[in-house]
Scaffold this active site. Structure first.
Site, PDB file in Angstrom:
ATOM      1  NE  ARG A   6      44.578  -8.129  -9.245  1.00  0.00           N
ATOM      2  CZ  ARG A   6      44.591  -9.200  -8.107  1.00  0.00           C
ATOM      3  NH1 ARG A   6      44.387  -8.575  -7.003  1.00  0.00           N
ATOM      4  NH2 ARG A   6      44.945 -10.276  -8.316  1.00  0.00           N
ATOM      5  NE  ARG A  38      41.527  -6.741  -1.567  1.00  0.00           N
ATOM      6  CZ  ARG A  38      42.161  -7.918  -1.186  1.00  0.00           C
ATOM      7  NH1 ARG A  38      41.940  -8.563  -0.131  1.00  0.00           N
ATOM      8  NH2 ARG A  38      43.361  -8.189  -1.807  1.00  0.00           N
ATOM      9  NE  ARG A  64      34.946  -8.441  -2.751  1.00  0.00           N
ATOM     10  CZ  ARG A  64      34.933  -9.046  -1.861  1.00  0.00           C
ATOM     11  NH1 ARG A  64      33.484  -9.074  -1.367  1.00  0.00           N
ATOM     12  NH2 ARG A  64      35.723  -9.687  -1.121  1.00  0.00           N
ATOM     13  CG  ASP A 103      40.349 -13.641 -10.389  1.00  0.00           C
ATOM     14  OD1 ASP A 103      41.105 -12.183  -9.880  1.00  0.00           O
ATOM     15  OD2 ASP A 103      40.936 -14.569 -10.221  1.00  0.00           O
ATOM     16  CE1 TYR A 112      46.510 -18.617  -7.548  1.00  0.00           C
ATOM     17  CE2 TYR A 112      47.121 -17.955  -9.692  1.00  0.00           C
ATOM     18  CZ  TYR A 112      47.159 -17.742  -8.371  1.00  0.00           C
ATOM     19  OH  TYR A 112      47.541 -16.479  -7.652  1.00  0.00           O
TER      20      TYR A 112
END
Ligand code: CP3
Length: 343
Positions: A26, A30, A39, A75, A151
């Site tokens: 990652r 963010r 973003r 992703d 998921y």
């Protein structure tokens, strides 16, 4: 330096390097101002689908922090869309799969992902490879069958994987059919990423640590084995999971040139036990939130446990957290690079 002789690729192959290579899971995310700015203008899925922007975010991150490898911005869940799942990323809530899989009939409605449905990923890989420094290797990736199935079944993240395990225990036929469908989709997807220029592949089995070794062997191992067998030999593969202390021997048997370790295990002792394989890890991402004295102490402990053995790739045990300071990340990367590997 040719890419092939980069410290990261050498370590993947278990060869000796002048310093320990480091990158962070990652690393484009963010915690980084540049990413937040992109973003603000672009929803997450649009960013993934825009190969120019995905390439830009990938290259900016690796250059900003000085990591030894780039990982393509994408992703693990995107492949679920061409399989027939409704995927959205809600604000702050994480991913949502609107039509969760709860039965054999639900599995029957899915299809194998046509690899060309993800051509924006291959395009992003080609563009990233073209704009990266030649000596910086590019990592492609996918989710592992269990983590993706969890998921699909839960409909999002989960605390105890109750729905996932319910399907696994009550309808093993549907379970294995789902895992097989996901694995076959992944084989084609990964091969296309390699064709496009991915020089290493990381398999993220982020949530497999919720299983017992017995369940791993029965419900997961054959599928991971199939996936890794089908892609092995092309480029090095990193096999990553978290909470996997009791599963690592099985994971190593399932395959991979590099085994990912999280901070819950001692890297030195675990590497002794696993034997002949490269390892990646294993700093707790939270150490980047503390003071630099603790950060360098913990990083130094890991480097000392590796003890200059060829085949160590420094990384966190899981992804960088959004509240992490970029300066601390750079401090860590410099610290690892300056460490004398023979010390
Ligand atoms: O590492 C990188 O910099 C490359 C990009 C990357 C992303 N996701 C971007 C992303 C990678 C390698 C992933 C893998 C991924 N995605 C995993 C496995 C790794 C892990 O952390 O265990 C998982 C489980 C996912 C699923 C996923 N995607 C979740 C749970 C979330 C929401 C939680 C979160 O971290 O925000 C995402 C969204 C996501 N994927 C973001 C990023 C940068 C955040 C989106 C945003 O708000 O900008």
């Amino acid at each position: 330096m040719s890419e092939d002789q980069s410290p990261f690729l050498k370590a993947c192959r278990g060869e000796k390097t002048d310093y320990t290579p480091i990158w962070l899971m990652r690393q484009a995310g963010r915690y980084m101002q540049e990413y937040r700015e992109v973003r603000e203008r672009t929803p997450f899925m649009d960013l993934c689908a825009n190969s120019d922007l995905a390439a830009e975010v990938t290259v900016t991150a690796v250059e900003r922090i000085g990591a030894d490898a780039a990982i393509i911005f994408s992703d693990i869940l995107l492949i679920l869309v061409p399989m027939g799942m409704d995927l959205t990323y809600g604000k702050g809530e994480g991913p949502i799969l609107g039509n969760p899989i709860r039965s054999g009939a639900d599995v029957d409605r899915l299809c194998e992902a046509p690899p060309e449905a993800l051509s924006f990923v291959y395009e992003a890989i080609r563009k990233t490879r073209a704009s990266l420094k030649p000596e910086t290797p590019l990592i492609g990736f996918c989710g592992a069958p269990f983590t993706l199935a969890s998921y699909m079944i839960e409909g999002g993240g989960s605390r105890n994987y109750a729905e996932t395990k319910t399907l696994m225990y009550t309808d093993s036929g549907a379970w294995h059919a789902l895992m097989n469908l996901v694995s076959r989709s992944l084989v084609k997807y990964v091969k296309k990423q390699i064709e496009a220029g991915a020089q290493v592949i990381q398999i993220f089995d982020s949530w497999v640590g919720c299983l017992s070794p017995e369940d791993y062997r029965e419900f997961v191992f054959p599928h991971v084995r199939l996936l890794l067998d089908s892609i092995s030999g092309d480029v090095p593969v990193i096999h990553f999971g978290t909470g996997t202390a009791t599963l690592l021997d099985e994971q190593k048997k399932a395959g991979g040139d590099v085994i990912g370790l999280d901070w819950r295990v001692n890297l030195g002792e675990t590497w002794d036990r696993l034997g002949n394989v490269s390892v990646q890890g294993n700093l707790d991402p939270c150490t980047l939130l503390g003071d630099r004295e603790t950060l360098s102490k913990r990083a130094g402990e890991i480097l000392r446990q590796a003890g200059g053995r060829p085949g160590h790739i420094f990384n966190l045990g899981h992804g960088v957290l959004p509240m992490t300071s970029v300066d601390n990340v750079k401090f860590l990367i410099d610290f690892v690079h300056e460490w004398k590997v023979d010390a």
